[in-house]
Design a protein around this motif. Structure first.
Motif, mmCIF file in Angstrom:
data_model
loop_
_atom_site.group_PDB
_atom_site.id
_atom_site.type_symbol
_atom_site.label_atom_id
_atom_site.label_comp_id
_atom_site.label_asym_id
_atom_site.label_seq_id
_atom_site.Cartn_x
_atom_site.Cartn_y
_atom_site.Cartn_z
ATOM 1 N N VAL A 86 -0.590 28.964 -29.349
ATOM 2 C CA VAL A 86 -0.686 28.159 -28.128
ATOM 3 C C VAL A 86 -0.511 29.100 -26.938
ATOM 4 O O VAL A 86 0.393 29.939 -26.931
ATOM 5 C CB VAL A 86 0.379 27.050 -28.079
ATOM 6 N N HIS A 87 -1.375 28.944 -25.939
ATOM 7 C CA HIS A 87 -1.344 29.806 -24.757
ATOM 8 C C HIS A 87 -1.157 28.955 -23.505
ATOM 9 O O HIS A 87 -1.910 28.009 -23.274
ATOM 10 C CB HIS A 87 -2.639 30.617 -24.646
ATOM 11 N N LEU A 88 -0.145 29.303 -22.709
ATOM 12 C CA LEU A 88 0.169 28.553 -21.488
ATOM 13 C C LEU A 88 -0.233 29.348 -20.248
ATOM 14 O O LEU A 88 0.017 30.555 -20.171
ATOM 15 C CB LEU A 88 1.670 28.259 -21.408
ATOM 16 N N THR A 89 -0.841 28.652 -19.289
ATOM 17 C CA THR A 89 -1.086 29.198 -17.960
ATOM 18 C C THR A 89 -0.469 28.248 -16.945
ATOM 19 O O THR A 89 -0.744 27.045 -16.973
ATOM 20 C CB THR A 89 -2.593 29.355 -17.681
ATOM 21 N N ALA A 90 0.369 28.788 -16.064
ATOM 22 C CA ALA A 90 1.108 27.968 -15.106
ATOM 23 C C ALA A 90 0.574 28.174 -13.696
ATOM 24 O O ALA A 90 0.402 29.311 -13.245
ATOM 25 C CB ALA A 90 2.589 28.322 -15.155
ATOM 26 N N ILE A 91 0.325 27.065 -13.011
ATOM 27 C CA ILE A 91 -0.200 27.074 -11.649
ATOM 28 C C ILE A 91 0.774 26.318 -10.755
ATOM 29 O O ILE A 91 1.098 25.158 -11.004
ATOM 30 C CB ILE A 91 -1.588 26.420 -11.585
ATOM 31 N N ALA A 92 1.265 26.989 -9.718
ATOM 32 C CA ALA A 92 2.195 26.372 -8.772
ATOM 33 C C ALA A 92 1.421 25.572 -7.736
ATOM 34 O O ALA A 92 0.454 26.063 -7.148
ATOM 35 C CB ALA A 92 3.038 27.439 -8.088
ATOM 36 N N THR A 93 1.845 24.335 -7.507
ATOM 37 C CA THR A 93 1.247 23.480 -6.486
ATOM 38 C C THR A 93 2.268 23.246 -5.380
ATOM 39 O O THR A 93 3.385 23.761 -5.444
ATOM 40 C CB THR A 93 0.827 22.125 -7.085
ATOM 41 N N ASP A 94 1.905 22.460 -4.395
ATOM 42 C CA ASP A 94 2.881 22.186 -3.338
ATOM 43 C C ASP A 94 3.517 20.805 -3.469
ATOM 44 O O ASP A 94 4.167 20.329 -2.544
ATOM 45 C CB ASP A 94 2.271 22.379 -1.948
ATOM 46 N N ARG A 95 3.371 20.164 -4.645
ATOM 47 C CA ARG A 95 4.147 18.954 -4.922
ATOM 48 C C ARG A 95 5.610 19.325 -5.062
ATOM 49 O O ARG A 95 5.947 20.404 -5.541
ATOM 50 C CB ARG A 95 3.693 18.296 -6.229
ATOM 51 N N VAL A 96 6.508 18.415 -4.682
ATOM 52 C CA VAL A 96 7.943 18.673 -4.820
ATOM 53 C C VAL A 96 8.406 18.417 -6.257
ATOM 54 O O VAL A 96 9.216 19.163 -6.797
ATOM 55 C CB VAL A 96 8.749 17.815 -3.832
ATOM 56 N N ARG A 97 7.927 17.365 -6.865
ATOM 57 C CA ARG A 97 8.296 17.021 -8.239
ATOM 58 C C ARG A 97 7.049 16.796 -9.082
ATOM 59 O O ARG A 97 6.022 16.339 -8.585
ATOM 60 C CB ARG A 97 9.120 15.729 -8.286
ATOM 61 N N GLY A 98 7.193 17.052 -10.365
ATOM 62 C CA GLY A 98 6.158 16.656 -11.314
ATOM 63 C C GLY A 98 5.434 17.806 -11.974
ATOM 64 O O GLY A 98 5.301 18.904 -11.414
ATOM 65 N N ILE A 99 4.960 17.549 -13.193
ATOM 66 C CA ILE A 99 4.115 18.468 -13.947
ATOM 67 C C ILE A 99 2.947 17.676 -14.510
ATOM 68 O O ILE A 99 3.119 16.585 -15.058
ATOM 69 C CB ILE A 99 4.891 19.120 -15.111
ATOM 70 N N LEU A 100 1.764 18.248 -14.382
ATOM 71 C CA LEU A 100 0.572 17.712 -15.038
ATOM 72 C C LEU A 100 0.079 18.774 -16.013
ATOM 73 O O LEU A 100 -0.247 19.888 -15.618
ATOM 74 C CB LEU A 100 -0.518 17.370 -14.028
ATOM 75 N N MET A 101 0.066 18.421 -17.290
ATOM 76 C CA MET A 101 -0.345 19.340 -18.337
ATOM 77 C C MET A 101 -1.660 18.889 -18.950
ATOM 78 O O MET A 101 -1.847 17.706 -19.232
ATOM 79 C CB MET A 101 0.742 19.372 -19.429
ATOM 80 N N THR A 102 -2.583 19.833 -19.131
ATOM 81 C CA THR A 102 -3.791 19.565 -19.910
ATOM 82 C C THR A 102 -3.904 20.629 -20.996
ATOM 83 O O THR A 102 -3.653 21.807 -20.750
ATOM 84 C CB THR A 102 -5.074 19.574 -19.054
ATOM 85 N N ALA A 103 -4.263 20.189 -22.195
ATOM 86 C CA ALA A 103 -4.421 21.099 -23.325
ATOM 87 C C ALA A 103 -5.807 20.910 -23.930
ATOM 88 O O ALA A 103 -6.287 19.775 -24.044
ATOM 89 C CB ALA A 103 -3.351 20.846 -24.379
ATOM 90 N N GLN A 104 -6.422 22.013 -24.311
ATOM 91 C CA GLN A 104 -7.744 21.999 -24.924
ATOM 92 C C GLN A 104 -7.606 22.364 -26.399
ATOM 93 O O GLN A 104 -7.152 23.459 -26.737
ATOM 94 C CB GLN A 104 -8.657 23.022 -24.236
ATOM 95 N N ALA A 105 -7.992 21.425 -27.272
ATOM 96 C CA ALA A 105 -7.913 21.656 -28.710
ATOM 97 C C ALA A 105 -9.169 21.075 -29.359
ATOM 98 O O ALA A 105 -9.981 20.419 -28.694
ATOM 99 C CB ALA A 105 -6.646 21.022 -29.290
#
Length: 345
Positions: free
Chosen positions: A224-243
């Motif tokens: 499994v490979h993770l790439t993290a992108i910082a946004t300017d939201r104060v709270r929350g994570i949106l994750m998408t995975a390709q399988a």
């Protein structure tokens, strides 16, 4: 209900402050101490203004910490390790929100944290505090290690698929859109408002530390490979995975895998609607809550499965699942103190 005393170490940070907020509203907990070197002697609400009128506690320096029934550590990674024996002696149940004891494999720890673990013999004694995976172990554990927020978003979304054996033995690629609070309270050049506002910045293209938690806790230790992108939201994570699904499996089988894994889970919601604005998980919907919303979409002609999850990084990603685990450990209703449904709009 017999109330248990709680001491929070590192309570001026976002994770500690969030646990404090939840604990103050919990009928089974009495917060007696909150530590901070920087703000020692100041009222807690000076740092956490949302707690005005909820508590008259003042921060104390960690050196003055006294024993409590439950010790919650919300320190920067590595700080607990520097005073490990001392802190262990201050709580009958110790709950660590840092990464210090999340992993059981010393080699994985060294690979992702850049040094050998100073207490490798202690790693098996800590239970990874993800109720959906380790509920039975949590019931009898006196040492609980909270999971990483990105790991929680990824692991809970993918776990049913690997458990059911639905995926091809190919790498899974994960993209995480992460909020500013995940970086912690301490400011720096990257969090300076003119630099951060309106920015979507790739800050960890490869080698994200939470990859280790995901790999270690998924069945079969997949790639499994993770790439993290910082946004300017104060709270929350949106994750998408390709399988990719194995040949012969369908969307019905995906549904079944999630139902079997999470059908009775109080804080996991499967989101897959055919119409409306909210067809897929959205961090805005779960803000302030202990829910993780999980959705998916199958590209039938290729077998590509896009898995989506959303959570609040400070609640379900950190303090919320820790309190959920603590409820289990103390024999209380699992949802106690965690029933806030969120806002809309």
């Amino acid at each position: 209900m017999d109330r248990k005393t709680v001491a929070i170490v590192g309570g001026s940070g976002y994770a500690g402050g969030e646990f404090l907020r939840l604990a103050l509203g919990h009928p089974g907990l009495e917060v007696t101490q909150v530590t901070s070197r920087r703000f020692a002697g100041e009222f807690v609400h000076l740092v956490h203004p949302n707690l005005r009128g909820r508590t008259s506690l003042k921060f104390i320096p960690p050196e003055k910490l006294e024993p409590a029934d439950i010790l919650v550590l919300a320190l920067p990674h590595g700080a607990f390790l520097e005073e490990y024996e001392r802190y262990l002696g201050l709580g009958k149940v110790v709950l660590d929100l840092s990464a210090d004891f999340r992993l059981k494999d010393p080699a994985l720890y060294e690979k992702y944290y850049g040094r050998p673990h100073p207490f490798p013999e202690e790693l098996p004694r800590w239970v990874y505090a993800v109720p959906e995976l380790y509920r039975e172990r949590i019931r009898t554990a006196d040492r609980l290690a909270g999971a990483g927020c990105n790991a929680t978003a990824t692991l809970l979304a993918l776990y049913p698929l690997f458990r059911a054996g639905l995926l091809q033995p190919r790498p899974v690629f994960v993209t995480l859109l992460i909020s500013t609070s995940a970086a912690g309270r301490e400011a720096g050049p990257a969090s300076h408002h003119p630099e951060r506002a309106g920015s979507y910045r790739v800050y960890k293209a490869t080698g994200h530390r939470h990859t280790a938690e995901v790999v270690e806790n998924l069945p079969g230790r997949p790639e499994v490979h993770l790439t993290a992108i910082a946004t300017d939201r104060v709270r929350g994570i949106l994750m998408t995975a390709q399988a990719f699904l194995l040949d012969g499996w369908s969307e019905r089988d995906v549904w079944q895998a999630y139902r079997e894994a999470y059908g009775q889970e109080p804080f996991v919601r499967i989101v897959k609607q055919k119409k409306g604005l909210f067809r897929y998980p959205d961090p805005k919907v779960v803000e302030g809550t202990n829910y993780i919303d999980i959705g998916f979409e199958l590209e039938a002609d290729t077998g590509r499965l896009v898995v989506i999850s959303a959570l609040d990084n400070l609640v379900k990603g950190t303090a919320g699942h820790a309190l959920q685990a603590l409820n289990i450990r103390m024999g209380w209703p699992e949802t106690l103190g965690l029933d806030f449904p969120g806002f809309h709009p």
